[in-house]
Design a protein around this motif. Structure first.
Motif, short mmCIF file in Angstrom:
data_model
loop_
_atom_site.label_atom_id
_atom_site.label_comp_id
_atom_site.label_asym_id
_atom_site.label_seq_id
_atom_site.Cartn_x
_atom_site.Cartn_y
_atom_site.Cartn_z
N ASP A 104 0.72 -1.24 -0.42
CA ASP A 104 -0.28 0.11 0.01
C ASP A 104 1.26 1.65 -0.19
N ARG A 105 0.94 2.11 1.03
CA ARG A 105 1.66 3.07 1.41
C ARG A 105 2.67 3.19 1.15
N GLY A 106 3.43 2.03 1.57
CA GLY A 106 5.05 1.21 1.78
C GLY A 106 5.19 1.19 0.11
N ALA A 107 3.80 -0.22 -0.82
CA ALA A 107 4.77 -0.29 -2.13
C ALA A 107 4.81 1.48 -3.07
N ARG A 108 4.19 3.29 -1.87
CA ARG A 108 4.20 3.79 -2.82
C ARG A 108 5.83 4.52 -3.00
N CYS A 109 6.24 4.01 -1.62
CA CYS A 109 7.63 4.71 -1.09
C CYS A 109 8.78 3.10 -1.83
N ALA A 110 8.49 2.63 -1.99
CA ALA A 110 9.43 1.52 -2.20
C ALA A 110 9.71 1.54 -4.18
N TYR A 111 8.32 1.72 -5.24
CA TYR A 111 8.33 2.90 -6.24
C TYR A 111 9.73 3.94 -6.09
N ARG A 112 9.46 5.07 -5.60
CA ARG A 112 9.81 5.90 -5.62
C ARG A 112 11.58 5.69 -5.08
N LEU A 113 11.39 4.75 -3.66
CA LEU A 113 13.55 4.20 -3.57
C LEU A 113 13.82 3.78 -5.11
N ALA A 114 13.64 2.61 -5.51
CA ALA A 114 13.67 2.02 -6.20
C ALA A 114 14.00 3.24 -8.13
N LEU A 115 13.40 4.18 -7.90
CA LEU A 115 13.45 5.30 -9.31
C LEU A 115 14.64 5.94 -8.96
N ASP A 116 14.46 6.36 -7.91
CA ASP A 116 15.28 7.57 -7.19
C ASP A 116 16.96 6.96 -7.13
N GLU A 117 16.92 5.37 -6.43
CA GLU A 117 18.16 4.44 -5.85
C GLU A 117 18.25 3.03 -6.82
N PRO A 118 17.96 3.21 -8.09
CA PRO A 118 17.96 1.46 -8.33
C PRO A 118 19.03 1.18 -8.42
N ASP A 119 20.41 0.97 -7.93
CA ASP A 119 21.63 0.99 -8.12
C ASP A 119 21.76 0.20 -6.24
N VAL A 120 20.54 0.48 -5.54
CA VAL A 120 20.29 -0.40 -4.44
C VAL A 120 19.87 -1.22 -3.76
N VAL A 121 18.97 -1.03 -4.49
CA VAL A 121 17.56 -1.73 -4.64
C VAL A 121 18.04 -3.85 -5.16
N THR A 122 17.59 -4.28 -5.20
CA THR A 122 18.83 -5.90 -5.74
C THR A 122 17.48 -6.67 -6.33
#
Length: 193
Positions: A104-122
């Motif tokens: 839910d809201r955490g998914a929106r945060c996860a999308y943003r995190l993955a877009l802003d920091e793609p090298d961080v998310v495995t």
């Protein structure tokens, strides 16, 4: 609940973030939805901890995490700001790269995190989040019944805070009682996209 997990706070540049950590193996960060906290993962986290280092946090503004003042543009509570908190938490724990699960809201945060920091998310898993573009394209009465809370929460302080403080159970019960029927009103392809 959360047997074998440690509970603590980490100061980030934006807010103090409350969390639990347990297990060993590749790191996985769990982000909760609304109106929940990290406690929503109490049945999932211990099972994941059998194979992973699991970190479950309270997002900025929720649960026992910090609640810094907002601004007229609400930037301190933007998904970008909340995602920065989560990256700072994981880095402070020594995890430069990690799996990410958002609900839910955490998914929106996860999308943003993955877009802003793609090298961080495995790896990235998002659950129970409606694609906003499709929702706006199909906006109707169902939309207004379902998404009123986002406009309400975006009102200038202290309006939402004072209303919520006056009757928190009324707000949460209404949200939880009406969302399933409202979500069922959207076509299946929107709910599962």
């Amino acid at each position: 609940m959360f047997d074998g997990f440690e509970e603590f706070d980490i100061d980030t540049p934006g807010a103090t973030i409350h969390e639990r950590r347990g297990g060993s193996g590749p790191p996985v960060l769990l982000l909760h939805g609304i109106p929940e906290t990290h406690l929503m993962w109490h049945q999932v986290a211990p099972r994941l901890a059998e194979h992973y280092t699991v970190v479950a946090t309270d997002l900025r503004g929720w649960g026992d995490s910090g609640k810094p003042p907002s601004s007229l543009d609400h930037e301190p509570y933007s998904m970008r700001a909340i995602a920065r908190d989560q990256v700072a938490v994981m880095r402070s724990l020594g995890h430069e790269r990690f799996g990410l699960v958002g609900h839910d809201r955490g998914a929106r945060c996860a999308y943003r995190l993955a877009l802003d920091e793609p090298d961080v998310v495995t790896r990235l898993a998002v659950m129970d989040v409606v694609p906003i573009g499709d929702v706006y394209d199909r906006a109707n009465r169902t939309f207004s019944l379902s998404y009123w809370v986002w406009s309400f929460l975006a009102a200038p302080a202290p309006v939402p805070e004072q209303f919520i403080d006056a009757a928190p159970a009324v707000l949460v019960d209404f949200m939880l009682d009406t969302w399933p029927e409202v979500q069922d009103a959207f076509p299946a392809e929107v709910r599962t996209a």
